[in-house]
Design a protein around this motif. Structure first.
Motif, PDB file in Angstrom:
ATOM      1  N   GLY A 150     -11.485  51.998 120.312  1.00 55.34           N
ATOM      2  CA  GLY A 150     -10.739  52.205 119.241  1.00 55.34           C
ATOM      3  C   GLY A 150     -11.380  52.312 117.804  1.00 55.34           C
ATOM      4  N   SER A 151     -10.758  53.291 117.131  1.00 49.97           N
ATOM      5  CA  SER A 151     -11.593  53.582 115.817  1.00 49.97           C
ATOM      6  C   SER A 151     -11.645  52.397 115.005  1.00 49.97           C
ATOM      7  CB  SER A 151     -10.845  54.734 115.244  1.00 49.97           C
ATOM      8  OG  SER A 151     -11.453  54.924 113.738  1.00 49.97           O
ATOM      9  N   THR A 152     -13.103  52.337 114.378  1.00 47.58           N
ATOM     10  CA  THR A 152     -13.598  51.274 113.366  1.00 47.58           C
ATOM     11  C   THR A 152     -13.239  51.694 112.056  1.00 47.58           C
ATOM     12  OG1 THR A 152     -15.750  52.151 113.521  1.00 47.58           O
ATOM     13  CG2 THR A 152     -15.234  50.194 114.862  1.00 47.58           C
ATOM     14  N   GLY A 153     -12.282  52.977 111.720  1.00 45.29           N
ATOM     15  CA  GLY A 153     -11.905  53.386 110.629  1.00 45.29           C
ATOM     16  C   GLY A 153     -10.988  52.106 109.934  1.00 45.29           C
ATOM     17  N   PHE A 154     -11.514  51.418 108.848  1.00 41.49           N
ATOM     18  CA  PHE A 154     -10.857  50.571 108.504  1.00 41.49           C
ATOM     19  C   PHE A 154      -9.538  51.012 107.691  1.00 41.49           C
ATOM     20  CE2 PHE A 154     -10.563  47.398 104.999  1.00 41.49           C
ATOM     21  CZ  PHE A 154     -10.168  46.363 105.710  1.00 41.49           C
ATOM     22  N   GLY A 155      -9.547  51.936 106.792  1.00 40.30           N
ATOM     23  CA  GLY A 155      -8.792  52.543 105.996  1.00 40.30           C
ATOM     24  C   GLY A 155      -9.235  52.514 104.702  1.00 40.30           C
ATOM     25  N   ARG A 156      -8.485  53.282 103.848  1.00 45.80           N
ATOM     26  CA  ARG A 156      -8.888  53.360 102.307  1.00 45.80           C
ATOM     27  C   ARG A 156     -10.319  53.866 102.254  1.00 45.80           C
ATOM     28  NH1 ARG A 156      -8.894  48.466  99.101  1.00 45.80           N
ATOM     29  NH2 ARG A 156      -8.672  49.876  97.526  1.00 45.80           N
ATOM     30  N   GLY A 157     -10.468  54.987 103.192  1.00 44.15           N
ATOM     31  CA  GLY A 157     -11.766  55.620 102.820  1.00 44.15           C
ATOM     32  C   GLY A 157     -13.054  54.891 103.623  1.00 44.15           C
ATOM     33  N   VAL A 158     -12.803  53.666 104.284  1.00 43.19           N
ATOM     34  CA  VAL A 158     -13.870  52.892 104.602  1.00 43.19           C
ATOM     35  C   VAL A 158     -13.972  52.753 106.307  1.00 43.19           C
ATOM     36  CG1 VAL A 158     -14.785  50.513 104.664  1.00 43.19           C
ATOM     37  CG2 VAL A 158     -13.778  51.563 102.471  1.00 43.19           C
ATOM     38  N   ALA A 159     -14.905  52.725 107.038  1.00 43.38           N
ATOM     39  CA  ALA A 159     -15.349  52.459 108.517  1.00 43.38           C
ATOM     40  C   ALA A 159     -16.071  51.365 108.196  1.00 43.38           C
ATOM     41  CB  ALA A 159     -15.729  53.807 108.926  1.00 43.38           C
ATOM     42  N   ILE A 160     -15.879  50.395 109.516  1.00 42.75           N
ATOM     43  CA  ILE A 160     -16.885  49.389 109.718  1.00 42.75           C
ATOM     44  C   ILE A 160     -17.060  49.229 111.312  1.00 42.75           C
ATOM     45  CG2 ILE A 160     -17.010  46.867 109.509  1.00 42.75           C
ATOM     46  CD1 ILE A 160     -14.623  46.747 107.553  1.00 42.75           C
ATOM     47  N   PRO A 161     -18.078  50.400 111.472  1.00 41.61           N
ATOM     48  CA  PRO A 161     -18.420  50.537 112.915  1.00 41.61           C
ATOM     49  C   PRO A 161     -19.202  49.102 113.096  1.00 41.61           C
ATOM     50  CG  PRO A 161     -19.061  52.416 111.783  1.00 41.61           C
ATOM     51  CD  PRO A 161     -18.533  51.348 110.745  1.00 41.61           C
ATOM     52  N   HIS A 162     -19.005  48.387 114.462  1.00 44.90           N
ATOM     53  CA  HIS A 162     -19.656  47.241 114.759  1.00 44.90           C
ATOM     54  C   HIS A 162     -19.954  47.050 116.131  1.00 44.90           C
ATOM     55  CE1 HIS A 162     -15.343  46.538 114.734  1.00 44.90           C
ATOM     56  NE2 HIS A 162     -15.551  45.585 115.809  1.00 44.90           N
ATOM     57  N   ALA A 163     -21.148  46.323 116.371  1.00 47.10           N
ATOM     58  CA  ALA A 163     -21.325  45.847 117.870  1.00 47.10           C
ATOM     59  C   ALA A 163     -22.146  44.705 118.008  1.00 47.10           C
ATOM     60  CB  ALA A 163     -21.935  47.283 118.186  1.00 47.10           C
ATOM     61  N   ARG A 164     -22.387  44.340 119.203  1.00 50.51           N
ATOM     62  CA  ARG A 164     -23.141  42.990 119.532  1.00 50.51           C
ATOM     63  C   ARG A 164     -24.432  43.860 120.272  1.00 50.51           C
ATOM     64  NH1 ARG A 164     -18.897  38.276 120.361  1.00 50.51           N
ATOM     65  NH2 ARG A 164     -17.428  39.178 119.027  1.00 50.51           N
ATOM     66  N   LEU A 165     -25.819  43.121 119.961  1.00 49.37           N
ATOM     67  CA  LEU A 165     -26.946  43.379 120.597  1.00 49.37           C
ATOM     68  C   LEU A 165     -27.706  42.223 120.474  1.00 49.37           C
ATOM     69  CD1 LEU A 165     -27.985  46.843 119.039  1.00 49.37           C
ATOM     70  CD2 LEU A 165     -27.604  46.580 121.244  1.00 49.37           C
ATOM     71  N   GLY A 166     -28.612  42.129 121.827  1.00 51.53           N
ATOM     72  CA  GLY A 166     -29.533  40.830 121.987  1.00 51.53           C
ATOM     73  C   GLY A 166     -30.794  41.176 120.814  1.00 51.53           C
ATOM     74  N   GLN A 167     -30.927  42.064 120.255  1.00 54.55           N
ATOM     75  CA  GLN A 167     -32.264  41.996 119.423  1.00 54.55           C
ATOM     76  C   GLN A 167     -32.016  41.651 118.142  1.00 54.55           C
ATOM     77  OE1 GLN A 167     -30.856  44.763 121.169  1.00 54.55           O
ATOM     78  NE2 GLN A 167     -32.282  46.497 121.286  1.00 54.55           N
ATOM     79  N   VAL A 168     -30.813  41.084 117.809  1.00 53.28           N
ATOM     80  CA  VAL A 168     -30.957  40.427 116.435  1.00 53.28           C
ATOM     81  C   VAL A 168     -30.452  38.827 116.743  1.00 53.28           C
ATOM     82  CG1 VAL A 168     -30.208  42.248 115.219  1.00 53.28           C
ATOM     83  CG2 VAL A 168     -28.306  40.939 116.034  1.00 53.28           C
ATOM     84  N   ASN A 169     -30.830  38.070 115.838  1.00 54.60           N
ATOM     85  CA  ASN A 169     -30.627  36.601 115.947  1.00 54.60           C
ATOM     86  C   ASN A 169     -29.482  36.134 114.782  1.00 54.60           C
ATOM     87  OD1 ASN A 169     -32.076  36.651 113.567  1.00 54.60           O
ATOM     88  ND2 ASN A 169     -33.775  35.396 114.264  1.00 54.60           N
ATOM     89  N   ARG A 170     -28.958  37.065 113.858  1.00 52.05           N
ATOM     90  CA  ARG A 170     -27.837  36.930 113.243  1.00 52.05           C
ATOM     91  C   ARG A 170     -27.214  38.207 112.772  1.00 52.05           C
ATOM     92  NH1 ARG A 170     -29.568  35.525 106.904  1.00 52.05           N
ATOM     93  NH2 ARG A 170     -27.150  35.753 106.872  1.00 52.05           N
ATOM     94  N   PRO A 171     -26.001  38.143 112.175  1.00 55.46           N
ATOM     95  CA  PRO A 171     -25.338  39.425 111.807  1.00 55.46           C
ATOM     96  C   PRO A 171     -26.191  40.158 110.792  1.00 55.46           C
ATOM     97  CG  PRO A 171     -23.751  37.719 112.082  1.00 55.46           C
ATOM     98  CD  PRO A 171     -25.128  37.043 112.153  1.00 55.46           C
ATOM     99  N   VAL A 172     -26.415  41.613 110.990  1.00 52.84           N
ATOM    100  CA  VAL A 172     -27.030  42.435 110.027  1.00 52.84           C
ATOM    101  C   VAL A 172     -26.221  43.516 109.722  1.00 52.84           C
ATOM    102  CG1 VAL A 172     -29.261  41.493 110.509  1.00 52.84           C
ATOM    103  CG2 VAL A 172     -28.549  43.532 111.653  1.00 52.84           C
TER     104      VAL A 172
END
Length: 153
Positions: free
Chosen positions: A53-75
């Motif tokens: 589903g689209s990560t288009g948040f509304g009001r001209g903003v999108a928040i594409p997001h995912a999870r990956l093993g290469q990070v140890n905290r959200p970036v």
């Protein structure tokens, strides 16, 4: 800048990406340049999430997001687009700001807290207006620093 996610100045940029796939590619490149996460891995993860589903948040903003093993905290990474891009957002508005988020694979609550923090930030009227009006990366960086200061106050 934020207790829920890391956003470094190198992860904030302007982009002339002309389409949704190009925006995701630009975000992936931004994550690689700023945090050293392989762009191909980021792009694959963002594409997979976007299929749900689209990560288009509304009001001209999108928040594409995912999870990956290469990070140890959200970036996070932020792109201000030079032209609005169709993103299949719920409100039908094209996107001018793409706020990317990559969290560790096992970061259930941390990922949700980071998404909530980003959504609160872009819903706040003053911050939203300033980010939408920014014409360069320095203005974006200063605006985010000021928004964080307002949140702390």
């Amino acid at each position: 800048m934020n207790a829920h996610f890391r956003l470094i100045p190198e992860a904030i940029a302007m982009s002339d990406a002309p389409s949704k796939p190009a925006v995701l590619e630009a975000l992936a490149a931004c994550f690689e340049n700023a945090y050293g996460i392989r762009a191909a891995d980021v792009l694959e993860a963002l594409d997979e999430r976007e299929k749900l589903g689209s990560t288009g948040f509304g009001r001209g903003v999108a928040i594409p997001h995912a999870r990956l093993g290469q990070v140890n905290r959200p970036v996070a990474a932020l792109l201000k687009l030079s032209s609005p891009v169709a993103f299949d957002a719920a409100d039908g508005m094209p996107v001018e700001l793409a706020f990317g988020l990559i969290s560790p694979e096992n970061a259930g609550a941390a990922h949700l807290h980071a998404l909530a923090a980003i959504s609160r930030m872009v819903r706040e009227e003053t911050t939203h207006r300033i980010l939408m009006e920014a014409t360069d990366a320095e203005t974006l960086r200063a605006s985010l620093a000021n928004a964080n200061d307002r949140d702390v106050a």
